[in-house]
Design an enzyme around this catalytic site. Sequence first.
Site, PDB file in Angstrom:
ATOM      1  N   HIS A 311       0.521  -1.136  -0.110  1.00 51.86           N
ATOM      2  CA  HIS A 311      -0.064   0.096   0.136  1.00 51.86           C
ATOM      3  C   HIS A 311       0.883   1.249   0.025  1.00 51.86           C
ATOM      4  CE1 HIS A 311      -3.157   3.009   1.261  1.00 51.86           C
ATOM      5  NE2 HIS A 311      -3.836   2.034   0.961  1.00 51.86           N
ATOM      6  N   ASP A 368      -7.867  -5.316   0.009  1.00 56.19           N
ATOM      7  CA  ASP A 368      -8.338  -6.179  -0.972  1.00 56.19           C
ATOM      8  C   ASP A 368      -8.068  -7.644  -0.914  1.00 56.19           C
ATOM      9  OD1 ASP A 368      -7.507  -3.461  -3.271  1.00 56.19           O
ATOM     10  OD2 ASP A 368      -9.435  -4.153  -2.837  1.00 56.19           O
TER      11      ASP A 368
END
Length: 429
Positions: A311, A368
């Site tokens: 991320h 996700d």
Amino acid sequence: MDGQTTSEKAILKLDGQEVELPVITGSEGEKGIDISTLRKTSGYITLDPGYVNTGMTRSSICFINGEEGILRYRGYPIEQLAANSNFVETSYLLIHGELPNPEEYERFRQSLRHHSMIHEDMRHFYEGFPSSAHPMAILSAMVLGLSTFYTENDDPEQDDNIDLTVCRLLSKVRTLAAFSFKKSIGQPFVYPDNSLSYCGNFLHMMFRVPAEPYHVDPEVERALNLLLILHADHEQNCSTATVRMAGSAMTNLYACIAAGITALWGSRHGGANQAVLEQLAIIHENDGDVSRFVKLAKDKNSSVRLMGFGHRVYKNYDPRAKIIKEACDRLLDHLGVQDPLLEIARKLEEVALNDSYFIDRNLYPNVDFYSGIMYRAIGIPNDMFTVMFALGRLPGWIAHWTEMRQDPDDRIHRPRQIYTGARLRDYPV
Ligand code: SDX
């Protein structure tokens, strides 16, 4: 809005001159150098590919501390909202800045119920799409299509009732998404049933068939509320920045949301949830050998990345992934689903989190990584996962578009560049 200039200054030494720049401090102590006068005073611009170090605005909607894995919506920790709120209430909080009182909540809920149907002519749009069309393409096109039937926000500067557009979008996006699913499986569209909750109505439109009764499973409804809350906002992510970019040109809200949907579709962003399940299925087909896959993901010469990992902001475990991982176990237990891909996901996480490649780069599971397992257990197909992300992110996009429209400093977003092309040359005559 906080983000005050302090006595602290940044001093740049350029071409023998000193340029003094103010420092801005946010309400959580974040510091930024205000370079809004840099070019005028020095002739220099800054360069920051991917905006890794560049703040585009002050905002009071969402706070993330990537090092500590903190996420708050309007100051409320995501863990508390996930445990106690629902998606309608959280949407109101993001858009209006405060939790609704009972009257505000009821009014908002009724308005969302009232606007659940789409103009009947819009049904025919679906006949033009091939049945293989990706539902993100359909969703973006249909949301843009809403602006041709609902023109109240055509000129945002003249629109004094943005709440109407907000409720139309939040309510109709469910119907548009469910209709694209029904189209893809050749089943008739199921109209909204406004006696149901926000999430219950979506499940009804997705899974009811005219020939049989359909009852919303409260546990599935609860799981869907949780997933939508966790996806509802995430400060200046790629798709939200896209909505702001389009909105800064004074584009109507429907069109800005359609732009945000297209940005979210990318596999580096919201499209990752679909890519995670595709990767888990490949590993499953290769005898569940996660180590071979991890090796590929670490190999600079391979284009493989461990989807659902890493991320830009979180250099710790994504707090949303933690909550989803626990909710995933509860949902699959409730539904009696034994999903081999969940076991593979767990093994993949364990191997990666103990591998120096991922540890050294602070790569952890993100939102996700586990969400697709839950969608799959509910009966939502892989190519609808990013549509689910868009349903969740919609209130966040709306909140940022509205905040920008109300910001007195707002102007058209127009980044600069450093030109590296050909010098002046004449056309050969
Ligand atoms: C979302 O911004 C948001 O807030 C987004 C989001 C939201 O709520 O809106 O949180 C939602 O988009 C989550 C991210 C979903 N995407 C994926 O899961 C795709 C896989 N992840 C990567 O593509 C990547 O981690 C990104 C895109 C998420 C972040 O990319 P960055 O910040 O540009 O990081 P990078 O590409 O510069 O990577 C740094 C290093 C590189 O290695 P080195 O060059 O230093 O040797 O880490 C490596 C990368 O190769 N790396 C990975 C990796 N992610 C980064 N290596 C293998 N697998 C990965 N997943």
